[in-house]
Design a protein around this motif. Structure first.
Motif, PDB file in Angstrom:
ATOM      1  N   LEU A  81      30.232  61.544  71.254  1.00 39.29           N
ATOM      2  CA  LEU A  81      29.999  61.573  72.706  1.00 39.29           C
ATOM      3  C   LEU A  81      28.793  60.717  73.085  1.00 39.29           C
ATOM      4  O   LEU A  81      28.836  59.945  74.057  1.00 39.29           O
ATOM      5  N   ARG A 110      29.731  56.920  72.678  1.00 38.34           N
ATOM      6  CA  ARG A 110      30.585  56.287  73.691  1.00 38.34           C
ATOM      7  C   ARG A 110      29.905  56.234  75.051  1.00 38.34           C
ATOM      8  O   ARG A 110      30.112  55.287  75.815  1.00 38.34           O
ATOM      9  N   THR A 111      29.089  57.244  75.348  1.00 41.04           N
ATOM     10  CA  THR A 111      28.366  57.192  76.618  1.00 41.04           C
ATOM     11  C   THR A 111      27.371  56.034  76.607  1.00 41.04           C
ATOM     12  O   THR A 111      27.264  55.263  77.566  1.00 41.04           O
ATOM     13  N   CYS A 112      26.687  55.896  75.495  1.00 38.49           N
ATOM     14  CA  CYS A 112      25.707  54.819  75.358  1.00 38.49           C
ATOM     15  C   CYS A 112      26.400  53.450  75.445  1.00 38.49           C
ATOM     16  O   CYS A 112      25.914  52.539  76.119  1.00 38.49           O
ATOM     17  N   VAL A 148      29.167  52.568  76.965  1.00 37.75           N
ATOM     18  CA  VAL A 148      29.609  52.250  78.322  1.00 37.75           C
ATOM     19  C   VAL A 148      28.411  51.852  79.196  1.00 37.75           C
ATOM     20  O   VAL A 148      28.480  50.886  79.964  1.00 37.75           O
ATOM     21  N   LEU A 149      27.297  52.586  79.061  1.00 34.33           N
ATOM     22  CA  LEU A 149      26.087  52.222  79.816  1.00 34.33           C
ATOM     23  C   LEU A 149      25.637  50.806  79.446  1.00 34.33           C
ATOM     24  O   LEU A 149      25.309  49.997  80.318  1.00 34.33           O
ATOM     25  N   ALA A 155      37.084  54.571  75.565  1.00 30.09           N
ATOM     26  CA  ALA A 155      36.032  54.402  76.575  1.00 30.09           C
ATOM     27  C   ALA A 155      35.654  52.931  76.707  1.00 30.09           C
ATOM     28  O   ALA A 155      35.464  52.413  77.813  1.00 30.09           O
TER      29      ALA A 155
END
Lengths: 267, 313
Positions: free
Chosen positions: A214, A217-219, A221-222, A243
């Motif tokens: 998690l 993938r968040t990192c 996309v940012l 993502a």
């Protein structure tokens, strides 16, 4: 005009993984070749090759890995090691122009590696650090990147063969750093036109954390929103890849279609 | 101050689609650059001109067009032959309208397609009636009759592609994939076709373009963006492009109004040639690999244009 989609560098052929370490020690090609093919199938555009600490003769191990992978795929390789002689050993046997991973903004070291990249028609990954270590803020990262870009320009390495890495640190011990990375990435874009490739070693951000996928993938996309166009990552993480593909579409780097995930995977 | 010459290099290329019978085959596509930019990449195959032939003279065609084509318009086989022998068409595009207007046996239509292939001896495009259910019966018959001739059959759409794809796979033809001037649906149709196991090098993109004055810029920009995506490495957009010119031009009022009705537009004869020519030349600049034309004079001018640009290679 849409930019092209993310460059995926598969991270799995690395001696720090137990299966790879064992294969290197036993000189067993099968697991390495399988990892190479599986990563390409999962979307890797390049394959990172890192002997890690698996061998007491890392030059030989690097050459064995490169040859072993090349037997089954033409996908370009990333020769990953901090030591020059191990990179050179890899360059001796590599068939297709590789990405050299890595050097940094220390002028002396940078020039040697740029020369090496030019001689071998290779690309070069540079970390935004120098002799004084890894920067803890935005400005020093940008300064290092500026040194890297201008030296590459003077020596004649085209920007499409230069990758700049702002060095991502684990979020569980340096929580202000990811924000600095985003800011640094968005400033790197303006160092030249066309800009160099911007890359991170993604998995480092989640070192030691339980929610690795998690966080990764968040990192990612940012970072993509800030201009990242390449990443060393685990292509077997499907949610991460989904993502990433979706961010590519949202950033207009890929043409949307209802089956865009499938379209990406049938490339 | 010296100006730096910017040369764009691309990682992708347009698929090569091979059409036509063994002894008269043509290749479409294969470019590694935008149209006619020889400094930036290869353009191994020049754009091709297909002449439109109809199984029945379309209603409302202007007198100067009928005059230019001559009596053959009542005999599609002779018409196709004349297109190749007299006007040097690279391909023939047989457009079927009779089956949707009259009771005809589908077998006779298939036989007509076969006869045209034999008489013309160039790669053939079979363009269905546009009625989905009818085409799903008609096109498989034509496909079988033309087995081995590597024709282009159309059109496949997002809502109706399976029958055509299956029959083309079975008989060795390629598919014209239509999308309504919509790049996202364009990609989607290609994905759907490839999921049927139709090879990507057996698909052409038809963006449902209009004639000059009828959304021309819109289709142009869609075609250009399609080509940019192909050159950027998007395999689902890397098909050669086909633009319909004749059939679209003769739907426009500019190709129908006589000089008496619209004196400010000038004589109808030269006007229709100019309308076809400008439409075709525009789409060639957008990246079209095949343009379909009707008027022999337009064919001649467009061919000269292609020759001029290909000559710069």
């Amino acid at each position: 005009m849409p930019q092209s989609s993310m460059i995926v560098i598969g991270e799995r052929i690395n001696g720090m993984f137990r299966d790879v370490k064992r294969a290197i020690r036993k000189r067993d090609p099968e697991p390495i070749q399988q990892l190479a093919l599986d990563q390409v199938k999962a979307g890797a555009d390049l394959l990172d090759v890192n002997v890690g600490a698996a061998s007491s003769r890392p030059e030989k191990a690097m050459q064995w890995l490169v040859k072993t992978i090349q037997e089954v795929t033409d996908t370009p390789l990333t020769l990953d090691n901090p030591k020059l002689e191990i990179i050179q050993a890899g360059l001796e046997v590599v068939k297709h122009p590789p990405l050299i991973n890595s050097t940094n903004a220390d002028p002396e070291r940078l020039e040697i590696y740029l020369q090496l990249a030019l001689e071998h028609n290779a690309s070069l990954l540079c970390l935004t650090m120098d002799k004084s270590g890894v920067p803890q803020d935005v400005n020093r990262r940008v300064e290092c990147a500026a040194v890297i870009v201008s030296t590459a320009q003077v020596m004649g390495l085209p920007m499409e063969r230069l990758y700049i890495d702002p060095i991502i640190l684990p979020v569980n011990c340096a929580q202000e750093q990811p924000g600095f990375i985003l800011e640094a990435l968005s400033q790197f874009r303006y160092l030249s036109d066309p800009p160099p490739h911007l890359v991170v070693g993604l998995s480092n951000v989640s070192q030691g954390a339980p929610e690795r996928s998690l966080i990764n993938r968040t990192c990612l996309v940012l970072c993509m929103a800030a201009g990242l166009d390449a990443a060393i990552l685990d292509p077997f993480d499907t949610e991460l890849m989904d993502a990433m593909i979706t961010a590519d579409v949202l950033l207009n780097r890929q043409i949307y279609s209802d089956s865009y995930l499938k379209a990406y995977r049938s490339r | 101050m010296p100006v730096q010459r910017v040369v764009q290099r691309w990682s992708g290329s347009v698929n090569v689609v091979t059409v036509g019978p063994e002894n008269a085959s043509l290749q479409l596509g294969g470019q590694t650059s935008l149209p006619f930019l020889y400094d930036e990449g290869e353009l191994p195959n020049p754009p091709r001109i297909a002449m439109e032939v109809y199984d029945k003279v379309p209603e409302g065609w202007p007198a100067p067009l009928l005059e230019a084509l001559g009596d053959v318009v009542h005999d599609p086989v002779a018409w196709a032959q004349k297109c190749v022998q007299q006007w040097q068409a690279d391909m023939i595009c047989l457009r079927l309208i009779r089956p949707s207007e009259e009771e005809v046996s589908l077998d006779s239509v298939a036989q007509l397609a076969r006869a045209i292939q034999d008489a013309a001896g160039v790669p053939l495009i079979i363009w269905g009636t546009g009625e989905g259910d009818l085409d799903n019966e008609l096109l498989p018959q034509c496909s079988q009759a033309l087995r081995g001739s590597r024709c282009l059959l159309g059109v496949a759409k997002q809502e109706n592609y399976k029958t055509l794809a299956a029959t083309c796979i079975a008989d060795g033809h390629s598919v014209i994939a239509e999308s309504p001037i919509d790049i996202n649906i364009c990609k989607q149709v290609n994905i759907l076709l490839s999921e049927m196991d139709l090879p990507l090098d057996r698909i052409l993109i038809y963006p449902a373009n209009g004639a000059l004055g009828y959304g021309f810029e819109y289709a142009y920009s869609i075609m250009e963006r399609t080509r940019l995506a192909a050159l950027g490495g998007d395999r689902m957009m890397a098909m050669p492009l086909l633009a319909v010119v004749g059939a679209e031009v003769y739907r426009a009022k500019e190709s129908k109004a006589t000089e008496e009705e619209a004196p400010e537009w000038g004589a109808l004869g030269p006007r229709i040639v100019a309308w076809e020519t400008c439409t075709a030349v525009g789409y060639l600049q957008a990246g079209a690999d095949v343009v379909t034309l009707c008027h022999p004079e337009a064919v001649e001018t467009v061919r000269a244009f292609v020759k001029e640009l290909v000559g710069k290679q």
